[in-house]
Design a protein around this motif. Sequence first.
Motif, short mmCIF file in Angstrom:
data_model
loop_
_atom_site.label_atom_id
_atom_site.label_comp_id
_atom_site.label_asym_id
_atom_site.label_seq_id
_atom_site.Cartn_x
_atom_site.Cartn_y
_atom_site.Cartn_z
N LEU A 111 45.99 35.85 54.72
CA LEU A 111 45.51 36.23 53.30
C LEU A 111 45.94 35.61 52.21
O LEU A 111 44.91 34.90 51.25
CB LEU A 111 45.24 37.96 52.61
N LYS A 112 47.57 35.61 51.76
CA LYS A 112 47.78 34.87 51.42
C LYS A 112 47.97 33.42 51.46
O LYS A 112 47.33 32.62 50.13
CB LYS A 112 49.99 35.53 51.07
N GLN A 113 47.62 33.49 51.74
CA GLN A 113 47.08 31.51 52.05
C GLN A 113 46.32 30.88 51.80
O GLN A 113 46.22 30.18 51.23
CB GLN A 113 47.01 31.44 53.27
N ILE A 114 44.60 31.74 51.45
CA ILE A 114 43.54 31.64 51.04
C ILE A 114 43.87 32.39 49.31
O ILE A 114 42.84 31.27 48.46
CB ILE A 114 42.51 32.01 52.03
N ALA A 115 44.58 33.12 49.13
CA ALA A 115 44.66 33.85 47.45
C ALA A 115 44.27 32.14 46.53
O ALA A 115 45.34 31.62 46.77
CB ALA A 115 45.00 34.61 47.64
N LYS A 116 44.55 32.59 45.63
CA LYS A 116 44.48 31.41 44.29
C LYS A 116 45.68 31.95 43.61
O LYS A 116 46.82 31.47 43.00
CB LYS A 116 43.81 31.61 43.42
#
Length: 267
Positions: free
Chosen positions: A241-246
């Motif tokens: 999730l952290k990878q795709i979050a802005k």
Amino acid sequence: MKFKILCSDLDGTLLSNKNNVSDFTISEIQRIKNAIKIILVSARMPQSMTYLQRNLGIEDQPIICYNGALILDGKKELASTVMTIDHLDQIYDLSESLGIKLGLYHKDEWYVEDNTERVRKEIYHTQSTPIFRDTTVSITDWKNRHIGAHKIMLMGNKTATDMAFVQLEKQLGQELHIYRSNETLIELSPKSISKLSAIQILLTAGETLEDVIAFGDNYNDMEMLKHVGYGVAVGNAREELKQIAKSVTLQNTEDGVAYFIKQHIII
């Protein structure tokens, strides 16, 4: 940052402990609520969300329950999608073969068989109380009432849920969302819905997904964070999730959502 709508997951995200929001979070939501719509988005049942709405002072806003399977605006039902009884029969047969217990949810109904430690934790965390009865009785009752499940929770040991997850993906992966909440819990919901699809239903004239900021921590938040205007993961979120979050904010136990709001949302 300017947004028209703020959507937030609850457990592991907006909640600073297992069953409530902090005074800091309440104050920040109070600060912005007259300028931005605040929509709670969760896998929880309605009564496990409305007490949080009251604490935050946003009872006039809709809620997205069961990962998007049920959308309510006060007492008004805006959308409802359930799993079929055929799905429930298949899931029950699999769970029985593996010694896994089921939690069955429809609107504000919650049925379990035994008052286990896992169920007691769920009661504490969600401030709701189940009806204790045999699962076969619940299935027969639902068949007679022609209703299905908004959510099904599978509760077992790690070995059993590992096996169940593989089998569920194989048998029902094209028809149901299958989420691994933790090593001993699996949550199921209809494939046709998601947190994102529910947000889209709630958009009104002049609003688009670009107007939405959303916060989350787990796999069932991924689509939402990826496709809204601005997705924020809390510090304790899954790495995927952290990878795709802005942006990544502080952990939920450090009031990550409220901290981000205070730093970035100016009214």
